[in-house]
Design an enzyme around this catalytic site. Structure first.
Site, mmCIF file in Angstrom:
data_model
loop_
_atom_site.group_PDB
_atom_site.id
_atom_site.type_symbol
_atom_site.label_atom_id
_atom_site.label_comp_id
_atom_site.label_asym_id
_atom_site.label_seq_id
_atom_site.Cartn_x
_atom_site.Cartn_y
_atom_site.Cartn_z
ATOM 1 N N SER A 1 67.527 10.861 124.763
ATOM 2 C CA SER A 1 68.414 9.790 125.343
ATOM 3 C C SER A 1 68.232 9.359 126.680
ATOM 4 O O SER A 1 68.646 10.184 127.496
ATOM 5 C CB SER A 1 69.952 9.914 124.753
ATOM 6 O OG SER A 1 70.556 8.711 125.519
ATOM 7 N N HIS B 1 65.065 7.667 122.877
ATOM 8 C CA HIS B 1 66.575 6.972 122.261
ATOM 9 C C HIS B 1 67.129 5.975 123.284
ATOM 10 O O HIS B 1 67.381 6.658 124.551
ATOM 11 C CB HIS B 1 67.423 8.190 121.819
ATOM 12 C CG HIS B 1 68.697 7.640 121.197
ATOM 13 N ND1 HIS B 1 68.962 7.395 119.802
ATOM 14 C CD2 HIS B 1 69.935 7.463 121.770
ATOM 15 C CE1 HIS B 1 69.938 7.031 119.745
ATOM 16 N NE2 HIS B 1 70.885 7.160 120.741
ATOM 17 N N ASP C 1 70.015 3.629 124.403
ATOM 18 C CA ASP C 1 71.344 3.413 124.030
ATOM 19 C C ASP C 1 71.812 2.015 124.619
ATOM 20 O O ASP C 1 71.857 1.912 125.993
ATOM 21 C CB ASP C 1 72.203 4.408 124.553
ATOM 22 C CG ASP C 1 72.158 5.752 123.808
ATOM 23 O OD1 ASP C 1 72.615 5.642 122.691
ATOM 24 O OD2 ASP C 1 72.002 6.719 124.447
ATOM 25 N N MET D 1 74.768 -0.872 125.258
ATOM 26 C CA MET D 1 76.093 -0.848 124.967
ATOM 27 C C MET D 1 76.644 -2.170 125.788
ATOM 28 O O MET D 1 76.371 -2.494 126.591
ATOM 29 C CB MET D 1 76.806 0.452 125.867
ATOM 30 C CG MET D 1 76.240 1.514 125.467
ATOM 31 S SD MET D 1 77.138 2.975 126.199
ATOM 32 C CE MET D 1 76.471 4.425 125.596
ATOM 33 N N HIS E 1 69.474 2.227 119.920
ATOM 34 C CA HIS E 1 70.805 2.540 119.186
ATOM 35 C C HIS E 1 71.564 1.650 119.810
ATOM 36 O O HIS E 1 72.127 1.607 120.940
ATOM 37 C CB HIS E 1 70.979 3.965 119.601
ATOM 38 C CG HIS E 1 72.700 4.367 119.227
ATOM 39 N ND1 HIS E 1 73.396 5.536 119.622
ATOM 40 C CD2 HIS E 1 73.284 3.776 118.353
ATOM 41 C CE1 HIS E 1 74.512 5.515 119.022
ATOM 42 N NE2 HIS E 1 74.564 4.544 118.197
ATOM 43 N N MET F 1 74.979 -0.167 120.590
ATOM 44 C CA MET F 1 76.437 0.015 120.434
ATOM 45 C C MET F 1 77.228 -1.391 120.788
ATOM 46 O O MET F 1 77.524 -1.413 121.987
ATOM 47 C CB MET F 1 76.951 1.183 121.082
ATOM 48 C CG MET F 1 76.579 2.580 120.475
ATOM 49 S SD MET F 1 76.580 3.914 121.433
ATOM 50 C CE MET F 1 74.987 3.643 122.295
ATOM 51 N N MET G 1 77.230 9.864 114.102
ATOM 52 C CA MET G 1 77.594 10.216 115.487
ATOM 53 C C MET G 1 78.426 11.415 115.612
ATOM 54 O O MET G 1 79.261 11.648 114.650
ATOM 55 C CB MET G 1 78.345 9.143 115.840
ATOM 56 C CG MET G 1 77.705 7.615 116.212
ATOM 57 S SD MET G 1 76.381 7.683 117.547
ATOM 58 C CE MET G 1 77.283 8.367 118.897
ATOM 59 N N ASP H 1 73.525 12.470 116.894
ATOM 60 C CA ASP H 1 73.725 12.178 118.336
ATOM 61 C C ASP H 1 74.845 12.211 118.925
ATOM 62 O O ASP H 1 76.047 11.775 118.432
ATOM 63 C CB ASP H 1 73.576 10.452 118.245
ATOM 64 C CG ASP H 1 73.299 9.617 119.642
ATOM 65 O OD1 ASP H 1 73.371 10.552 120.693
ATOM 66 O OD2 ASP H 1 73.189 8.799 119.737
#
Ligand SMILES: O=C(CO)[C@H](O)[C@H](O)COP(=O)(O)O
Ligand SMILES: [Fe+2]
Length: 220
Positions: free
Chosen positions: A9, A32, A34, A36, A65, A67, A136, A174
């Site tokens: 990540s 990966h 992330d 957000m 991913h 979020m 998660m 993760d």
């Protein structure tokens, strides 16, 4: 032996030197990413313009991913920019099956993520609609948190459903994955491992190799 994947990540990378940080994980399976929005989670990272640049320079394909709230609206854009896989949260999608179908239609692998408090039950029979499930093992939002071993029963429930339905859906974990915890997750049925601080906290290439052998020792 089940194929296993190590996905570093970049949440734990140096955001000012992302191209260099991506080159340091060239031996990984996927990177990966992330995303957000400071709404679904109390943290803010990046959106489509930055992910598009990462996609352009990364030596390995992107495992995005999300979020973010209102995944139904925003997730297809990440598939359109070329991400290999796009994972949205079950808690943030009004119609997870329709969204997964849309992602697959665009050409991405479709993933569904579950926060620690989310019951896996409603999603077990929906497994054929997804290419990967993300369990998660921390509360989403931040890197460097501790692995939650309690999540292994959820992982086992997905592993059982996967075997029963005869699917090759990837089971991803993760949060808090290290050389000490990766075997626990592999034992419970995970085959795809995200690690941020464990990879970037040392020499990434060495850390990736160590995670690979620790996971392989517990592969199904
Ligand atoms: O989705 C995430 C946080 O919400 C990250 O992918 C994850 O936490 C990686 O960091 P670490 O391996 O340090 O726990
Ligand atoms: Fe993540």
């Amino acid at each position: 032996m089940t194929a296993q994947r190590i996905n570093p990540s970049i949440l734990s990378a140096d955001f000012v030197n992302l191209q260099h940080e991506l080159e340091r994980i060239a031996t990984a399976d996927l990177v990966h990413v992330d995303v957000m929005d400071n709404h679904f989670v109390p943290n803010l990272t990046m959106g489509p313009p930055i992910v598009e640049r990462i996609q352009a320079v990364s030596p390995v394909p992107l495992d995005v991913h999300l979020m973010i709230a209102d995944a139904d609206r925003w997730a297809p854009g990440y598939a359109e920019l070329g991400a290999f896989s796009v994972t949205f949260h079950a808690e943030a999608a009004a119609d997870p099956v329709a969204l997964a179908r849309r992602l697959r239609e665009i050409g991405a692998r479709a993933g569904i993520a579950l926060k620690p408090g989310t019951d896996p039950e409603p999603y077990l029979e929906l497994l054929p609609e997804f290419d990967q499930v993300l369990v998660m093992t921390v509360e989403p939002g931040f890197g460097g948190q501790s692995f939650m071993p309690d999540m292994m029963s959820k992982l086992r429930a997905f592993a059982e459903a996967k075997a029963r339905l005869g699917l090759d859906v990837w089971l991803q974990v993760d949060g808090g994955i290290t050389v000490d915890t990766i075997g626990i997750a592999a034992e419970a049925g995970a085959d795809t491992f995200v690690a941020g601080s464990a990879v970037y906290g040392g020499v990434p290439e060495e850390r990736i190799a160590q995670l690979r052998s620790a996971a392989a020792a517990h592969a199904h």
